[in-house]
Design a protein around this motif. Structure first.
Motif, short mmCIF file in Angstrom:
data_model
loop_
_atom_site.label_atom_id
_atom_site.label_comp_id
_atom_site.label_asym_id
_atom_site.label_seq_id
_atom_site.Cartn_x
_atom_site.Cartn_y
_atom_site.Cartn_z
N VAL A 61 0.84 -1.20 0.00
CA VAL A 61 0.00 0.00 0.00
C VAL A 61 0.88 1.25 0.00
O VAL A 61 0.63 2.19 -0.77
CB VAL A 61 -0.95 -0.01 1.22
N ALA A 105 2.59 1.66 -3.38
CA ALA A 105 1.65 2.19 -4.37
C ALA A 105 1.49 3.69 -4.20
O ALA A 105 1.44 4.44 -5.19
CB ALA A 105 0.30 1.48 -4.24
N TRP A 106 1.44 4.16 -2.96
CA TRP A 106 1.31 5.59 -2.67
C TRP A 106 2.51 6.36 -3.22
O TRP A 106 2.35 7.38 -3.90
CB TRP A 106 1.17 5.77 -1.16
N ALA A 155 -5.47 7.19 -8.18
CA ALA A 155 -5.89 5.98 -7.45
C ALA A 155 -4.74 5.45 -6.59
O ALA A 155 -4.95 5.02 -5.45
CB ALA A 155 -6.36 4.91 -8.43
N LEU A 156 -3.52 5.48 -7.11
CA LEU A 156 -2.36 5.02 -6.33
C LEU A 156 -2.10 5.95 -5.15
O LEU A 156 -1.75 5.49 -4.06
CB LEU A 156 -1.13 4.94 -7.23
N MET A 163 -4.46 5.16 -2.37
CA MET A 163 -4.45 3.77 -1.93
C MET A 163 -4.45 3.60 -0.40
O MET A 163 -5.22 2.80 0.13
CB MET A 163 -3.27 3.03 -2.55
N TYR A 198 -7.47 1.68 1.41
CA TYR A 198 -7.16 0.45 2.14
C TYR A 198 -7.62 0.55 3.60
O TYR A 198 -8.26 -0.37 4.12
CB TYR A 198 -5.65 0.17 2.07
#
Length: 90
Positions: free
Chosen positions: A30, A33-34, A58-59, A62, A66
């Motif tokens: 997570v 991805a950020w 979207a990333l 994340m 989450y």
């Protein structure tokens, strides 16, 4: 999420790594991805690729997505999530 909340999120997972290996790996994914989302923004600007901006957004979102999903699963009793207290706004 604020940077302070992200710090507490990661710190909790590092401190409770033993017995929570899968959750530790998910935490890393997570956060990776950020970081990737933020790194992708200038690249997309340089390449003039506006079509991929939603993927970058979207990333970037994340961690919030989450944590929101985990909060819902915890409140519904489907999944126990001990680290939610660590990221509460103080």
């Amino acid at each position: 999420m604020t940077l302070d909340q992200l710090k507490h999120f990661k710190r909790w997972h590092v401190c409770h790594r033993d017995g929570h290996e899968l959750e530790f790996a998910l935490c890393d994914m997570v956060l990776e991805a950020w970081v990737l989302g933020w790194m992708l923004l200038p690249t997309l600007a340089i390449l003039d690729a506006e079509a991929l901006l939603p993927a970058s957004l979207a990333l970037i979102l994340m961690p919030e997505l989450y944590c929101g999903l985990r909060r819902q699963l915890h409140l519904s009793g489907r999944l126990r999530c001990d680290w939610l207290d660590a990221i509460r706004t103080r």
